[in-house]
Design an enzyme around this catalytic site. Structure first.
Site, mmCIF file in Angstrom:
data_model
loop_
_atom_site.group_PDB
_atom_site.id
_atom_site.type_symbol
_atom_site.label_atom_id
_atom_site.label_comp_id
_atom_site.label_asym_id
_atom_site.label_seq_id
_atom_site.Cartn_x
_atom_site.Cartn_y
_atom_site.Cartn_z
ATOM 1 C CB ILE A 154 -0.881 0.090 1.233
ATOM 2 C CG1 ILE A 154 -1.964 -1.063 1.039
ATOM 3 C CG2 ILE A 154 -1.623 1.205 1.247
ATOM 4 C CD1 ILE A 154 -2.830 -1.273 2.222
ATOM 5 C CG ASP A 173 8.824 -0.904 6.319
ATOM 6 O OD1 ASP A 173 9.050 -1.778 7.035
ATOM 7 O OD2 ASP A 173 7.921 -1.141 5.698
ATOM 8 C CG ASP A 253 -10.559 4.191 6.639
ATOM 9 O OD1 ASP A 253 -11.774 4.607 6.638
ATOM 10 O OD2 ASP A 253 -10.369 3.074 6.368
ATOM 11 C CD GLU A 258 -12.182 0.789 13.749
ATOM 12 O OE1 GLU A 258 -12.599 -0.417 13.205
ATOM 13 O OE2 GLU A 258 -11.085 1.256 13.193
ATOM 14 C CG HIS A 276 -11.488 0.001 9.697
ATOM 15 N ND1 HIS A 276 -10.964 -0.279 10.701
ATOM 16 C CD2 HIS A 276 -10.547 -0.378 8.765
ATOM 17 C CE1 HIS A 276 -9.908 -0.914 10.596
ATOM 18 N NE2 HIS A 276 -9.754 -1.250 8.997
ATOM 19 C CB ALA A 279 -10.816 -2.858 2.088
#
Length: 313
Positions: A154, A173, A253, A258, A276, A279
């Site tokens: 991503i 990373d 997001d 949640e 969220h 996707a």
């Protein structure tokens, strides 16, 4: 007949090849009645007698997995932080995921949130609907630096799109092996980035990675975007940084709890909150759904899984 469960709302609510493929398997399928992620007791009740599950962001804790009839869990997504992997291992449950299926969907939402935050698009929309015709001054992304925390599938797609907008892109990373994206230390990324976008998993080392101290070191008028996992940002500290500086805006997001309830972020005008939904595109749901059903079938047949979490694929 083999009994399986399917919990993700996107899978259940979107027609497509994934639904047709599931129907063709001959499995007896059980669905939840709740339209939200299931808590552990609710998920355990749903999975009673099930040998496999296509799992959303529901709480698949040890309470759910140990003593169950499950043989295969397929996460409808990338992250497996909601699955107790040691418990799955102890129970002999194979765990897979739909790696790569929603990469484009999440990357496109990330870019959308960056643009919306820089220009204050949601705020202008609300103002016009309320009768205002004021024109707040926004920010251009071209010429600014984007820092990616996480440079996997991503993150790389976000980098490509941001570069096309004229942004300079750097990444951090610890697991990355170089490539054409310049990698820097975390502190340097925070110091240099006008926009920071998170694409890292939630682990013990990333939980509250963005705490008050880190947020205070971000550049003046910077933007923070998180389309990864809730819990990576200390949301109370973020609310303070949005209120008192240095942040210009944020877009989230995913959240630590949640659905989002009673959060200090809810009353702030300079934060965009989405449910969220990274996707949640027609294409992403179908791709992930097909992979999920195919992995479920492979697992229940005792065949190798393409995206076995324990195998690191």
């Amino acid at each position: 007949m083999t009994l399986v469960a399917v919990t993700p709302r996107g899978f259940r609510q979107s027609p497509g090849r994934h639904r047709e493929l599931l129907e063709s398997t001959g499995f007896e399928v059980r669905y939840p009645t709740q339209e939200r992620p299931l808590r552990a007791p609710e998920l355990r009740e749903l999975l009673a007698g099930c040998e496999g599950v296509i799992l959303g962001v529901d709480d698949a804790s040890a309470e759910v997995l140990l003593g169950s009839a499950l043989r295969v869990v397929v996460r409808f997504g990338i992250g497996v932080d909601n699955v107790d992997l040691p418990a799955a291992r102890q129970q002999g449950i194979r765990v897979s995921r739909t790696l790569g299926a929603t990469t484009t969907s999440v990357a496109e939402l990330t870019i959308g949130l960056m643009l919306a935050s820089a220009r204050g698009i949601p705020q202008m929309d609300r103002a016009v609907r309320g009768g205002s015709w004021s024109r707040p001054t926004g920010l251009e992304l071209a010429g600014r630096t984007l820092g990616l925390v996480g440079t996997g599938r991503i993150g790389r797609q976000v980098a490509d799109r941001a570069s096309a907008l004229g942004m300079d892109v750097i990444g951090h990373d610890p697991l990355a092996a170089g490539g054409d994206l310049p990698l820097v230390g975390f502190d340097e990324l925070i110091a240099r980035s006008d926009v920071v976008s998170i694409h890292a998993p939630l682990t013990t080392s990333t939980r509250h990675l963005f705490d008050a101290a880190v947020l205070s070191r971000m550049r003046p008028s910077s933007i923070l975007v998180n389309t990864a996992r809730g819990g990576i940002i200390d949301e109370v500290a973020l609310a303070a940084a949005l209120t008192h500086g240095p942040l210009h805006a944020a877009a989230l997001d995913s959240f630590e709890e949640e659905p989002l309830r009673d959060s200090p972020l809810l009353g702030l005008p300079n934060v965009i909150l989405t449910p969220h939904s990274g996707a949640s595109t027609v294409e992403g749901v179908e791709r992930a759904g097909v992979i999920a059903v195919e992995e479920l079938c492979r697992g229940l047949a005792g065949e190798p899984l393409l995206y076995d979490v324990e195998a690191g694929r």
